[in-house]
Design a protein around this motif. Sequence first.
Motif, mmCIF file in Angstrom:
data_model
loop_
_atom_site.group_PDB
_atom_site.id
_atom_site.type_symbol
_atom_site.label_atom_id
_atom_site.label_comp_id
_atom_site.label_asym_id
_atom_site.label_seq_id
_atom_site.Cartn_x
_atom_site.Cartn_y
_atom_site.Cartn_z
ATOM 1 N N THR A 139 0.767 -1.334 -0.021
ATOM 2 C CA THR A 139 0.015 -0.020 0.003
ATOM 3 C C THR A 139 0.854 1.044 0.063
ATOM 4 O O THR A 139 0.307 2.329 -0.023
ATOM 5 C CB THR A 139 -0.701 0.110 1.237
ATOM 6 O OG1 THR A 139 -0.355 -0.073 2.434
ATOM 7 C CG2 THR A 139 -2.055 -1.331 1.345
ATOM 8 N N LEU A 140 2.151 1.149 0.083
ATOM 9 C CA LEU A 140 2.924 2.553 0.264
ATOM 10 C C LEU A 140 3.862 2.350 -0.783
ATOM 11 O O LEU A 140 4.643 1.529 -1.159
ATOM 12 C CB LEU A 140 3.784 2.187 1.433
ATOM 13 C CG LEU A 140 4.636 3.678 1.772
ATOM 14 C CD1 LEU A 140 3.640 4.648 2.221
ATOM 15 C CD2 LEU A 140 5.745 3.453 2.695
ATOM 16 N N VAL A 141 3.916 3.360 -1.838
ATOM 17 C CA VAL A 141 4.766 3.675 -2.974
ATOM 18 C C VAL A 141 5.488 4.795 -2.751
ATOM 19 O O VAL A 141 4.960 5.964 -2.205
ATOM 20 C CB VAL A 141 3.939 3.801 -4.136
ATOM 21 C CG1 VAL A 141 4.996 4.087 -5.181
ATOM 22 C CG2 VAL A 141 3.159 2.982 -4.405
ATOM 23 N N ALA A 142 6.824 4.888 -2.559
ATOM 24 C CA ALA A 142 7.904 6.121 -2.389
ATOM 25 C C ALA A 142 8.587 6.074 -3.512
ATOM 26 O O ALA A 142 8.989 5.137 -4.027
ATOM 27 C CB ALA A 142 8.509 5.617 -1.007
ATOM 28 N N PHE A 143 8.993 7.292 -3.926
ATOM 29 C CA PHE A 143 10.113 7.581 -5.055
ATOM 30 C C PHE A 143 11.111 8.176 -4.043
ATOM 31 O O PHE A 143 11.249 9.202 -3.429
ATOM 32 C CB PHE A 143 9.540 8.528 -5.824
ATOM 33 C CG PHE A 143 8.448 8.103 -6.838
ATOM 34 C CD1 PHE A 143 9.098 7.204 -7.964
ATOM 35 C CD2 PHE A 143 7.164 7.849 -6.969
ATOM 36 C CE1 PHE A 143 8.158 6.682 -8.845
ATOM 37 C CE2 PHE A 143 6.383 7.387 -7.650
ATOM 38 C CZ PHE A 143 6.840 6.725 -8.705
ATOM 39 N N PHE B 231 6.092 10.448 -1.055
ATOM 40 C CA PHE B 231 5.241 9.457 -0.831
ATOM 41 C C PHE B 231 4.108 9.560 -1.798
ATOM 42 O O PHE B 231 3.663 10.717 -1.967
ATOM 43 C CB PHE B 231 5.079 9.152 0.505
ATOM 44 C CG PHE B 231 5.992 8.744 1.377
ATOM 45 C CD1 PHE B 231 6.525 7.351 1.472
ATOM 46 C CD2 PHE B 231 6.768 9.895 2.001
ATOM 47 C CE1 PHE B 231 7.723 7.314 2.229
ATOM 48 C CE2 PHE B 231 7.850 9.483 2.748
ATOM 49 C CZ PHE B 231 8.193 7.909 3.008
ATOM 50 N N VAL B 232 3.644 8.551 -2.527
ATOM 51 C CA VAL B 232 2.571 8.665 -3.429
ATOM 52 C C VAL B 232 1.432 8.587 -2.490
ATOM 53 O O VAL B 232 0.992 7.839 -1.715
ATOM 54 C CB VAL B 232 2.509 7.596 -4.338
ATOM 55 C CG1 VAL B 232 1.162 7.423 -5.234
ATOM 56 C CG2 VAL B 232 3.797 7.288 -5.258
ATOM 57 N N MET B 233 0.462 9.779 -2.835
ATOM 58 C CA MET B 233 -0.836 9.808 -2.160
ATOM 59 C C MET B 233 -1.868 9.269 -2.887
ATOM 60 O O MET B 233 -2.723 8.459 -2.414
ATOM 61 C CB MET B 233 -1.282 11.265 -1.684
ATOM 62 C CG MET B 233 -0.055 11.978 -0.702
ATOM 63 S SD MET B 233 -0.258 13.756 -0.374
ATOM 64 C CE MET B 233 -1.981 13.564 0.266
ATOM 65 N N THR B 234 -2.178 9.398 -4.183
ATOM 66 C CA THR B 234 -2.899 9.011 -5.225
ATOM 67 C C THR B 234 -2.141 8.872 -6.638
ATOM 68 O O THR B 234 -1.440 9.657 -7.019
ATOM 69 C CB THR B 234 -4.107 10.072 -5.542
ATOM 70 O OG1 THR B 234 -4.637 10.450 -4.283
ATOM 71 C CG2 THR B 234 -5.043 9.548 -6.327
ATOM 72 N N GLU B 235 -2.649 7.757 -6.929
ATOM 73 C CA GLU B 235 -2.069 7.160 -8.346
ATOM 74 C C GLU B 235 -3.067 7.792 -9.341
ATOM 75 O O GLU B 235 -4.128 7.404 -9.461
ATOM 76 C CB GLU B 235 -1.619 5.891 -8.600
ATOM 77 C CG GLU B 235 -0.968 5.385 -9.901
ATOM 78 C CD GLU B 235 -0.766 3.879 -9.885
ATOM 79 O OE1 GLU B 235 -1.829 3.211 -10.653
ATOM 80 O OE2 GLU B 235 0.126 3.398 -9.309
ATOM 81 N N ILE B 236 -2.726 8.764 -10.314
ATOM 82 C CA ILE B 236 -3.291 9.123 -11.196
ATOM 83 C C ILE B 236 -3.353 8.500 -12.389
ATOM 84 O O ILE B 236 -4.371 8.182 -13.129
ATOM 85 C CB ILE B 236 -2.829 10.753 -11.501
ATOM 86 C CG1 ILE B 236 -2.915 11.609 -10.277
ATOM 87 C CG2 ILE B 236 -3.777 11.129 -12.677
ATOM 88 C CD1 ILE B 236 -4.182 11.586 -9.290
ATOM 89 N N LYS B 237 -2.149 8.130 -12.980
ATOM 90 C CA LYS B 237 -1.964 7.360 -14.203
ATOM 91 C C LYS B 237 -0.627 6.217 -13.986
ATOM 92 O O LYS B 237 0.219 6.701 -13.486
ATOM 93 C CB LYS B 237 -1.793 8.204 -15.422
ATOM 94 C CG LYS B 237 -1.611 7.155 -16.826
ATOM 95 C CD LYS B 237 -1.214 8.171 -17.797
ATOM 96 C CE LYS B 237 -1.233 7.476 -19.155
ATOM 97 N NZ LYS B 237 -0.677 8.242 -20.338
#
Length: 154
Positions: free
Chosen positions: A65-69, A140-146
């Motif tokens: 559930t957690l995506v980080a760049f 940190f990604v809050m919402t993936e748009i595409k």
Amino acid sequence: MDTLDKTDRRILQVLQTNARLNTKEIAHRIGLSVTPTYERLKKIEKLGIIKDYVTLLHGEMIGKTLVAFCNVSLQLHSQPLLKKFEAAIAKMEEVMECYHVAGTYDYLLKVVVDDMRSYQHFLTNKLAAIENIAQVHSSFVMTEIKHTTAYGLV
């Protein structure tokens, strides 16, 4: 890419949408008979244009559930140190993508983990354990748009 004509590109476009299609289904979708479609597909595979056939998973449904760049800067930039960093990153299952980039930072990592505690563990016990790292900045990604894996070909 000069070796691919319009029909080859259509085959690739169809496969990017659904790699589970068999040759007959691909042929039907592009308006070609099975044998030439099969021959074209084998040519494309032999050229190495198709890297692999994979199954894409929905991360949240498997607990990721957690995506980080992470933007990573190295202290020194000698060839052996760059290769050592890249080899260490390649072994980390949390790192989904890694790019050597130009600009303020040296590398951009896409890290996917279960939660913030897992990310902290990754950062302190794995990433920080690699020698020669000067800085790490995480977003940190809050919402993936595409998110797509398909290239526009036709």
